[in-house]
Design a protein around this motif. Structure first.
Motif, PDB file in Angstrom:
ATOM      1  N   LEU A   1       0.832  -1.210   0.000  1.00 48.46           N
ATOM      2  CA  LEU A   1       0.000   0.000   0.000  1.00 48.46           C
ATOM      3  C   LEU A   1       0.865   1.259   0.000  1.00 48.46           C
ATOM      4  O   LEU A   1       0.505   2.269  -0.619  1.00 48.46           O
ATOM      5  N   LEU A   2       2.008   1.206   0.682  1.00 52.12           N
ATOM      6  CA  LEU A   2       2.934   2.344   0.652  1.00 52.12           C
ATOM      7  C   LEU A   2       3.507   2.543  -0.748  1.00 52.12           C
ATOM      8  O   LEU A   2       3.723   3.683  -1.184  1.00 52.12           O
TER       9      LEU A   2
ATOM     10  N   TRP B   1      -7.712   5.851 -10.915  1.00 56.19           N
ATOM     11  CA  TRP B   1      -8.995   5.894 -10.209  1.00 56.19           C
ATOM     12  C   TRP B   1     -10.035   6.678 -11.003  1.00 56.19           C
ATOM     13  O   TRP B   1     -11.184   6.263 -11.138  1.00 56.19           O
TER      14      TRP B   1
ATOM     15  N   MET C   1      -1.977   6.868  -9.421  1.00 53.29           N
ATOM     16  CA  MET C   1      -3.142   6.175  -8.883  1.00 53.29           C
ATOM     17  C   MET C   1      -4.413   7.002  -9.065  1.00 53.29           C
ATOM     18  O   MET C   1      -5.480   6.464  -9.356  1.00 53.29           O
TER      19      MET C   1
ATOM     20  N   LEU D   1       1.935   1.809  -3.566  1.00 48.05           N
ATOM     21  CA  LEU D   1       0.861   2.436  -4.339  1.00 48.05           C
ATOM     22  C   LEU D   1       0.697   3.904  -3.954  1.00 48.05           C
ATOM     23  O   LEU D   1       0.473   4.763  -4.811  1.00 48.05           O
ATOM     24  N   GLY D   2       0.822   4.196  -2.653  1.00 48.87           N
ATOM     25  CA  GLY D   2       0.713   5.579  -2.204  1.00 48.87           C
ATOM     26  C   GLY D   2       1.856   6.449  -2.692  1.00 48.87           C
ATOM     27  O   GLY D   2       1.684   7.651  -2.915  1.00 48.87           O
ATOM     28  N   HIS D   3       3.022   5.858  -2.867  1.00 48.44           N
ATOM     29  CA  HIS D   3       4.183   6.603  -3.353  1.00 48.44           C
ATOM     30  C   HIS D   3       3.949   7.131  -4.766  1.00 48.44           C
ATOM     31  O   HIS D   3       4.471   8.185  -5.141  1.00 48.44           O
ATOM     32  N   TYR D   4       3.144   6.397  -5.517  1.00 46.83           N
ATOM     33  CA  TYR D   4       2.819   6.802  -6.889  1.00 46.83           C
ATOM     34  C   TYR D   4       1.360   7.262  -6.963  1.00 46.83           C
ATOM     35  O   TYR D   4       0.630   6.922  -7.891  1.00 46.83           O
ATOM     36  N   ARG D   5       0.949   8.049  -5.964  1.00 45.16           N
ATOM     37  CA  ARG D   5      -0.453   8.449  -5.855  1.00 45.16           C
ATOM     38  C   ARG D   5      -0.928   9.287  -7.036  1.00 45.16           C
ATOM     39  O   ARG D   5      -2.113   9.265  -7.365  1.00 45.16           O
ATOM     40  N   GLU D   6      -0.013  10.039  -7.681  1.00 44.52           N
ATOM     41  CA  GLU D   6      -0.447  10.816  -8.851  1.00 44.52           C
ATOM     42  C   GLU D   6      -0.938   9.881  -9.949  1.00 44.52           C
ATOM     43  O   GLU D   6      -1.979  10.122 -10.569  1.00 44.52           O
TER      44      GLU D   6
END
Length: 205
Positions: free
Chosen positions: A133-134, A147, A143, A136-141
């Motif tokens: 999950l971290l 979404w 993501m 995925l969060g690191h590449y939140r842009e």
């Protein structure tokens, strides 16, 4: 001498994510490879001669998971997921693929393993999920783009009248009945097929 204070915090975070990718990617790849090399699952000769009632649920599960093609499918899936996580171009695909696989493994471990072993693996796999999950969060842009593409404006490409929607159950059932399997039996076992249909219809008449 390296001055760590001059290194941006974002760079440390990126390095941490790289290490997390290597960890869970390699663990998954190695576990998948061990399944293909007969290093995981299965029982020894003594256990195979033991009555089923005397085996633990864990050992019974290892016997069942040794069956093919289940074992090969899981092994290849884990190897593919691990490789995707490590390779930069496919890391997000690997991170997405990781979640359902590791969640399934976690539930299986909690169900069949002895309590001490299940607890140990629960902690370990839960930590891997946090790391994923971290990632995925690191590449939140990226993501957020994914979404938005998945959830915004998804629907049918054309507008249909109400009567078309009313026919959907009939068409859906037809898709089930007239599947490729139906035509396969028409060509290879027509008598057996039509006899089965006649028996089925006879139950409702």
């Amino acid at each position: 001498m390296l001055n760590l204070r001059r290194i941006p915090k974002a760079k440390f975070g990126d390095y941490f994510i790289l290490a997390a990718r290597l960890l869970i990617g390699w663990v998954f790849f190695s576990y998948g490879l061990s399944k293909l090399r007969e290093g995981q699952f299965g029982l020894d000769e003594a256990e195979l001669m033991t009555p089923l009632s005397e085996l633990s649920p864990f050992r019974i599960s290892w016997y069942l998971f040794d069956m093919q093609p289940f074992k090969a499918f899981i092994g290849v899936s884990q190897m593919l997921c691990g490789a995707l996580l490590i390779w930069n171009r496919t890391l997000l695909l690997g991170a997405f693929m990781f979640l359902p696989i590791v969640a399934t493994i976690l539930i299986i471990d909690l169900t069949f393993m002895p309590p001490p072993m299940a607890t140990a693996f629960a902690w370990r796999l839960s930590w891997y999920i946090v790391l994923d999950l971290l990632i995925l969060g690191h590449y939140r842009e990226r993501m957020l783009v994914i979404w938005k593409a998945v959830w915004d404006g998804v629907g049918t490409k054309f507008k249909h009248p109400v009567w078309v929607y009313l026919t959907l159950p009939v068409v859906a059932i037809s898709l089930e009945v007239f599947s490729p399997r139906f035509f396969f039996y028409v060509l290879t076992r027509p008598r057996e097929l039509f006899r089965s249909i006649a028996e089925l219809v006879g139950q409702f008449i």
